[in-house]
Design a protein around this motif. Structure first.
Motif, PDB file in Angstrom:
ATOM      1  N   SER A  10      70.044  24.754  -4.536  1.00 30.86           N
ATOM      2  CA  SER A  10      69.812  23.307  -4.553  1.00 30.86           C
ATOM      3  C   SER A  10      71.113  22.511  -4.428  1.00 30.86           C
ATOM      4  CB  SER A  10      69.096  22.934  -5.851  1.00 30.86           C
ATOM      5  OG  SER A  10      69.901  23.328  -6.940  1.00 30.86           O
ATOM      6  N   ARG A  11      72.166  23.165  -3.915  1.00 32.91           N
ATOM      7  CA  ARG A  11      73.461  22.474  -3.826  1.00 32.91           C
ATOM      8  C   ARG A  11      73.406  21.267  -2.897  1.00 32.91           C
ATOM      9  NH1 ARG A  11      78.476  25.917  -4.270  1.00 32.91           N
ATOM     10  NH2 ARG A  11      79.231  24.640  -2.571  1.00 32.91           N
ATOM     11  N   PRO A  12      73.699  20.081  -3.409  1.00 30.01           N
ATOM     12  CA  PRO A  12      73.775  18.915  -2.512  1.00 30.01           C
ATOM     13  C   PRO A  12      75.109  18.933  -1.765  1.00 30.01           C
ATOM     14  CG  PRO A  12      74.258  18.273  -4.767  1.00 30.01           C
ATOM     15  CD  PRO A  12      74.012  19.761  -4.799  1.00 30.01           C
ATOM     16  N   ASN A  13      75.214  18.116  -0.718  1.00 29.87           N
ATOM     17  CA  ASN A  13      76.463  18.049   0.043  1.00 29.87           C
ATOM     18  C   ASN A  13      77.274  16.847  -0.429  1.00 29.87           C
ATOM     19  OD1 ASN A  13      78.451  18.350   1.940  1.00 29.87           O
ATOM     20  ND2 ASN A  13      77.302  17.318   3.560  1.00 29.87           N
ATOM     21  N   ILE A  14      78.089  17.065  -1.452  1.00 27.02           N
ATOM     22  CA  ILE A  14      78.869  15.957  -2.023  1.00 27.02           C
ATOM     23  C   ILE A  14      80.318  16.084  -1.559  1.00 27.02           C
ATOM     24  CG2 ILE A  14      79.681  14.888  -4.169  1.00 27.02           C
ATOM     25  CD1 ILE A  14      77.165  16.038  -5.532  1.00 27.02           C
ATOM     26  N   GLN A  15      80.857  14.985  -1.015  1.00 20.57           N
ATOM     27  CA  GLN A  15      82.256  14.971  -0.572  1.00 20.57           C
ATOM     28  C   GLN A  15      83.142  14.474  -1.704  1.00 20.57           C
ATOM     29  OE1 GLN A  15      82.938  15.914   2.700  1.00 20.57           O
ATOM     30  NE2 GLN A  15      80.737  16.361   2.667  1.00 20.57           N
ATOM     31  N   PHE A  16      84.346  15.060  -1.827  1.00 18.81           N
ATOM     32  CA  PHE A  16      85.306  14.563  -2.823  1.00 18.81           C
ATOM     33  C   PHE A  16      85.739  13.142  -2.439  1.00 18.81           C
ATOM     34  CE2 PHE A  16      89.481  14.372  -4.951  1.00 18.81           C
ATOM     35  CZ  PHE A  16      89.065  14.675  -6.233  1.00 18.81           C
ATOM     36  N   ILE A  17      86.043  12.945  -1.153  1.00 19.32           N
ATOM     37  CA  ILE A  17      86.297  11.611  -0.598  1.00 19.32           C
ATOM     38  C   ILE A  17      85.539  11.539   0.722  1.00 19.32           C
ATOM     39  CG2 ILE A  17      88.055  10.104   0.434  1.00 19.32           C
ATOM     40  CD1 ILE A  17      90.047  11.224  -1.604  1.00 19.32           C
ATOM     41  N   ASP A  18      84.645  10.547   0.882  1.00 19.14           N
ATOM     42  CA  ASP A  18      83.760  10.526   2.052  1.00 19.14           C
ATOM     43  C   ASP A  18      84.253   9.526   3.102  1.00 19.14           C
ATOM     44  OD1 ASP A  18      81.762  10.627   3.877  1.00 19.14           O
ATOM     45  OD2 ASP A  18      80.124  10.459   2.424  1.00 19.14           O
ATOM     46  N   LEU A  19      85.165   9.995   3.962  1.00 20.08           N
ATOM     47  CA  LEU A  19      85.693   9.103   4.995  1.00 20.08           C
ATOM     48  C   LEU A  19      84.668   8.864   6.104  1.00 20.08           C
ATOM     49  CD1 LEU A  19      89.359  10.457   5.264  1.00 20.08           C
ATOM     50  CD2 LEU A  19      88.569   8.394   4.114  1.00 20.08           C
ATOM     51  N   ALA A  20      83.724   9.801   6.275  1.00 19.42           N
ATOM     52  CA  ALA A  20      82.716   9.656   7.341  1.00 19.42           C
ATOM     53  C   ALA A  20      81.766   8.494   7.041  1.00 19.42           C
ATOM     54  CB  ALA A  20      81.940  10.953   7.501  1.00 19.42           C
ATOM     55  N   ALA A  21      81.400   8.307   5.764  1.00 20.34           N
ATOM     56  CA  ALA A  21      80.492   7.204   5.400  1.00 20.34           C
ATOM     57  C   ALA A  21      81.151   5.860   5.710  1.00 20.34           C
ATOM     58  CB  ALA A  21      80.126   7.295   3.922  1.00 20.34           C
ATOM     59  N   GLN A  22      82.444   5.755   5.395  1.00 22.90           N
ATOM     60  CA  GLN A  22      83.168   4.514   5.691  1.00 22.90           C
ATOM     61  C   GLN A  22      83.249   4.289   7.203  1.00 22.90           C
ATOM     62  OE1 GLN A  22      87.409   4.513   5.813  1.00 22.90           O
ATOM     63  NE2 GLN A  22      87.545   2.803   4.367  1.00 22.90           N
ATOM     64  N   GLN A  23      83.526   5.372   7.938  1.00 23.27           N
ATOM     65  CA  GLN A  23      83.655   5.230   9.393  1.00 23.27           C
ATOM     66  C   GLN A  23      82.333   4.770  10.012  1.00 23.27           C
ATOM     67  OE1 GLN A  23      84.006   8.172  13.008  1.00 23.27           O
ATOM     68  NE2 GLN A  23      85.789   8.425  11.688  1.00 23.27           N
ATOM     69  N   ALA A  24      81.227   5.309   9.508  1.00 21.73           N
ATOM     70  CA  ALA A  24      79.912   4.933  10.045  1.00 21.73           C
ATOM     71  C   ALA A  24      79.669   3.426   9.866  1.00 21.73           C
ATOM     72  CB  ALA A  24      78.824   5.737   9.358  1.00 21.73           C
ATOM     73  N   ARG A  25      80.171   2.883   8.734  1.00 20.85           N
ATOM     74  CA  ARG A  25      79.963   1.462   8.435  1.00 20.85           C
ATOM     75  C   ARG A  25      80.644   0.547   9.461  1.00 20.85           C
ATOM     76  NH1 ARG A  25      81.920  -1.361   2.708  1.00 20.85           N
ATOM     77  NH2 ARG A  25      81.647  -3.515   3.356  1.00 20.85           N
ATOM     78  N   ILE A  26      81.818   0.950   9.955  1.00 14.92           N
ATOM     79  CA  ILE A  26      82.590   0.041  10.826  1.00 14.92           C
ATOM     80  C   ILE A  26      82.897   0.652  12.190  1.00 14.92           C
ATOM     81  CG2 ILE A  26      83.659  -1.345   8.989  1.00 14.92           C
ATOM     82  CD1 ILE A  26      86.129   0.473   9.168  1.00 14.92           C
ATOM     83  N   LYS A  27      82.135   1.671  12.588  1.00 17.43           N
ATOM     84  CA  LYS A  27      82.443   2.424  13.822  1.00 17.43           C
ATOM     85  C   LYS A  27      82.589   1.530  15.060  1.00 17.43           C
ATOM     86  CE  LYS A  27      82.586   6.638  15.903  1.00 17.43           C
ATOM     87  NZ  LYS A  27      82.949   6.260  17.247  1.00 17.43           N
ATOM     88  N   PRO A  28      81.664   0.616  15.341  1.00 10.81           N
ATOM     89  CA  PRO A  28      81.828  -0.207  16.552  1.00 10.81           C
ATOM     90  C   PRO A  28      83.123  -1.029  16.521  1.00 10.81           C
ATOM     91  CG  PRO A  28      79.606  -0.427  15.665  1.00 10.81           C
ATOM     92  CD  PRO A  28      80.400   0.324  14.646  1.00 10.81           C
ATOM     93  N   LYS A  29      83.485  -1.539  15.337  1.00  7.34           N
ATOM     94  CA  LYS A  29      84.721  -2.337  15.228  1.00  7.34           C
ATOM     95  C   LYS A  29      85.953  -1.463  15.457  1.00  7.34           C
ATOM     96  CE  LYS A  29      83.148  -6.201  12.629  1.00  7.34           C
ATOM     97  NZ  LYS A  29      82.784  -6.784  11.376  1.00  7.34           N
ATOM     98  N   LEU A  30      85.919  -0.251  14.919  1.00 14.15           N
ATOM     99  CA  LEU A  30      87.047   0.671  15.131  1.00 14.15           C
ATOM    100  C   LEU A  30      87.169   1.019  16.605  1.00 14.15           C
ATOM    101  CD1 LEU A  30      86.496   3.088  12.102  1.00 14.15           C
ATOM    102  CD2 LEU A  30      88.447   1.549  12.406  1.00 14.15           C
ATOM    103  N   ASP A  31      86.028   1.302  17.239  1.00 12.85           N
ATOM    104  CA  ASP A  31      86.049   1.661  18.667  1.00 12.85           C
ATOM    105  C   ASP A  31      86.652   0.529  19.500  1.00 12.85           C
ATOM    106  OD1 ASP A  31      84.973   4.111  18.168  1.00 12.85           O
ATOM    107  OD2 ASP A  31      82.903   3.562  18.709  1.00 12.85           O
ATOM    108  N   THR A  32      86.239  -0.703  19.194  1.00 11.02           N
ATOM    109  CA  THR A  32      86.765  -1.860  19.939  1.00 11.02           C
ATOM    110  C   THR A  32      88.264  -2.021  19.713  1.00 11.02           C
ATOM    111  OG1 THR A  32      84.630  -2.924  19.647  1.00 11.02           O
ATOM    112  CG2 THR A  32      86.452  -4.356  20.301  1.00 11.02           C
ATOM    113  N   ALA A  33      88.681  -1.856  18.452  1.00 11.56           N
ATOM    114  CA  ALA A  33      90.104  -2.035  18.123  1.00 11.56           C
ATOM    115  C   ALA A  33      90.955  -0.981  18.826  1.00 11.56           C
ATOM    116  CB  ALA A  33      90.295  -1.961  16.610  1.00 11.56           C
ATOM    117  N   ILE A  34      90.483   0.265  18.809  1.00  9.71           N
ATOM    118  CA  ILE A  34      91.237   1.351  19.460  1.00  9.71           C
ATOM    119  C   ILE A  34      91.275   1.118  20.969  1.00  9.71           C
ATOM    120  CG2 ILE A  34      91.191   3.842  19.988  1.00  9.71           C
ATOM    121  CD1 ILE A  34      90.054   4.177  17.050  1.00  9.71           C
ATOM    122  N   ALA A  35      90.129   0.716  21.542  1.00 10.88           N
ATOM    123  CA  ALA A  35      90.067   0.468  22.994  1.00 10.88           C
ATOM    124  C   ALA A  35      91.027  -0.659  23.388  1.00 10.88           C
ATOM    125  CB  ALA A  35      88.636   0.115  23.402  1.00 10.88           C
ATOM    126  N   ARG A  36      91.164  -1.654  22.502  1.00 12.06           N
ATOM    127  CA  ARG A  36      92.060  -2.777  22.799  1.00 12.06           C
ATOM    128  C   ARG A  36      93.509  -2.279  22.906  1.00 12.06           C
ATOM    129  NH1 ARG A  36      92.085  -5.632  18.223  1.00 12.06           N
ATOM    130  NH2 ARG A  36      89.862  -6.021  18.384  1.00 12.06           N
TER     131      ARG A  36
END
Ligand SMILES: Cc1ncc(COP(=O)(O)O)c(C=O)c1O
Length: 386
Positions: A10-36
């Motif tokens: 029953s092990r859940p998938n818990i991250q010590f630090i979840d950078l993917a969740a943060q990235q999902a929240r702002i992904k379009p903005k990050l993509d635009t900023a990097i493309a710029r």
């Protein structure tokens, strides 16, 4: 190590630090900023670097922000600007990441290690007099002190500043873990003479590589660091007026940080929610971290203290078996490390508080995207282990 099949199932998938969740929240903005940045091609000192520095100053209240290559170089930029070198001594806590003292040793100066206070994990101001006396007894010139924002909590500047003034020490706050923290509503970066931070990905405000910054209200210090950051440049980069470094922040990292800074205040609030829920669920069974009423922690880590090393091992094994990652920050204080044990301590010997805590501390998963159900699951596993 015991890996019980019924728990593993029953092990859940818990991250010590979840950078993917943060990235999902702002992904379009990050993509635009990097493309710029890819479109304008100013990869080194492009316009996003200056824009980020302006926004960081507005966020923390420091007049001058100098972005740089990482949190270690941020410390070095200050030490070089202050001409710290052989014969000088700098007071540091022993319970910190190696970089805090490494930069002092790298300049040929001597770190003097001080113990910490058990409740805050931060440098014990009561040892400053002894640290200065120890430096002088060895014929060294005590020039500064580097209090660390360990696990995100600001140092006790109200007690540190009068002592630093008495001994003529400059104060450099190592806020690699503490950007976003506050004392009396004033943010890290504007709490002392000069402050450094790290944008290492796992830090409260992290980029997608290495990065760092220095904050100060001292224009002369800032101007000298601007020069050191680019090979000791004078009027231009082919005019070299001092020996410097290549210590710039990449434009791509600045563009990413601008997007992350936009949600940072909200993330700091979320970190309070996580920490408060952990503490409410655990303070009757373990020593939970204490934050003074006038301070706000950036909660880089949520660190508990077990009753003994054996109890810590027992809890960490149970958590591992039930899918909860844990870490030990730090298993060995710096004054006991091979690279640093030749340097003096304020007591002339042992630093009992940090030596004891190194055997008993452990940190739980901490990031702004931990939901209440996951926090409650982690609390239940810790309680079941005790
Ligand atoms: C207290 C402290 N100081 C300095 C640093 C160095 O930062 P960086 O890894 O960006 O060089 C760190 C990073 O882990 C740290 O925790």
């Amino acid at each position: 190590m015991s890996s019980k099949p019924e728990l593993a199932a029953s092990r859940p998938n818990i991250q010590f630090i979840d950078l993917a969740a943060q990235q999902a929240r702002i992904k379009p903005k990050l993509d635009t900023a990097i493309a710029r940045v890819l479109a304008h091609g100013g990869y080194i000192m492009g316009k996003e670097v200056g824009e980020l520095e302006k926004q960081l100053s507005a966020f923390c209240g420091a007049e001058y922000t100098l972005s740089c290559s990482n949190g270690t170089d941020a410390l070095t930029l200050v030490l070089m600007a202050k001409n710290v070198g052989p014969g000088d001594a700098v007071l540091c806590p022993s319970f910190t990441f190696a970089a805090t003292a490494e930069v002092v040793a790298l300049r040929g100066a001597t770190p003097i290690f001080l113990d910490i206070e058990a409740d805050s994990f931060n440098i014990d101001p009561a040892q400053i007099d002894a640290g200065v006396a120890e430096a002088k007894a060895r014929g060294l010139n005590p020039v500064g002190i580097i209090p660390v924002y360990l696990f995100g909590l600001p140092p006790d500047y109200a007690r540190i500043h009068p002592l630093a003034e008495k001994h003529g020490l400059w104060v450099m706050g190592d806020a690699a873990q503490g950007f976003g923290s506050e004392i009396d509503g004033v943010r890290a970066g504007n709490l002392t003479y000069v402050t450094t931070t790290s944008f290492f990905p796992a830090k409260p405000l992290g980029c997608y590589g290495d990065g760092g910054a220095v904050f100060t209200n001292d224009k002369a210090l800032y101007d000298t660091m601007c020069s050191i950051r680019v090979h000791g440049k004078g009027s231009d980069k082919y005019d070299n007026v001092r020996v410097g470094l290549n210590a710039r922040l990449d434009t791509l990292q600045a563009a990413i940080l601008i997007e992350k800074l936009a949600i940072f205040a909200d993330e700091i609030t979320e970190r309070q929610r996580v920490a408060n829920r952990y503490s409410a669920g655990l303070r009757d069974v373990l020593k939970t971290p204490e934050v003074p009423a006038n301070m706000l922690s950036a909660w880089a880590q949520y660190t508990l203290v077990a009753e003994s090393e054996a109890q810590r091992t027992q809890i960490m094994e149970r958590l591992k078996d039930t899918g909860v990652p844990t870490m030990i920050y730090y298993p060995k204080p710096l004054h006991q490390q091979t690279a640093y044990r030749m340097h003096p301590t304020a007591t002339g010997g042992a630093l009992p508080v940090c030596e004891d805590l190194a055997n008993r501390v452990f940190s739980l998963p901490m990031h702004p995207y931990l939901d209440d159900a996951t926090i409650d699951y982690i609390i239940a596993q810790v309680r079941a282990a005790i």
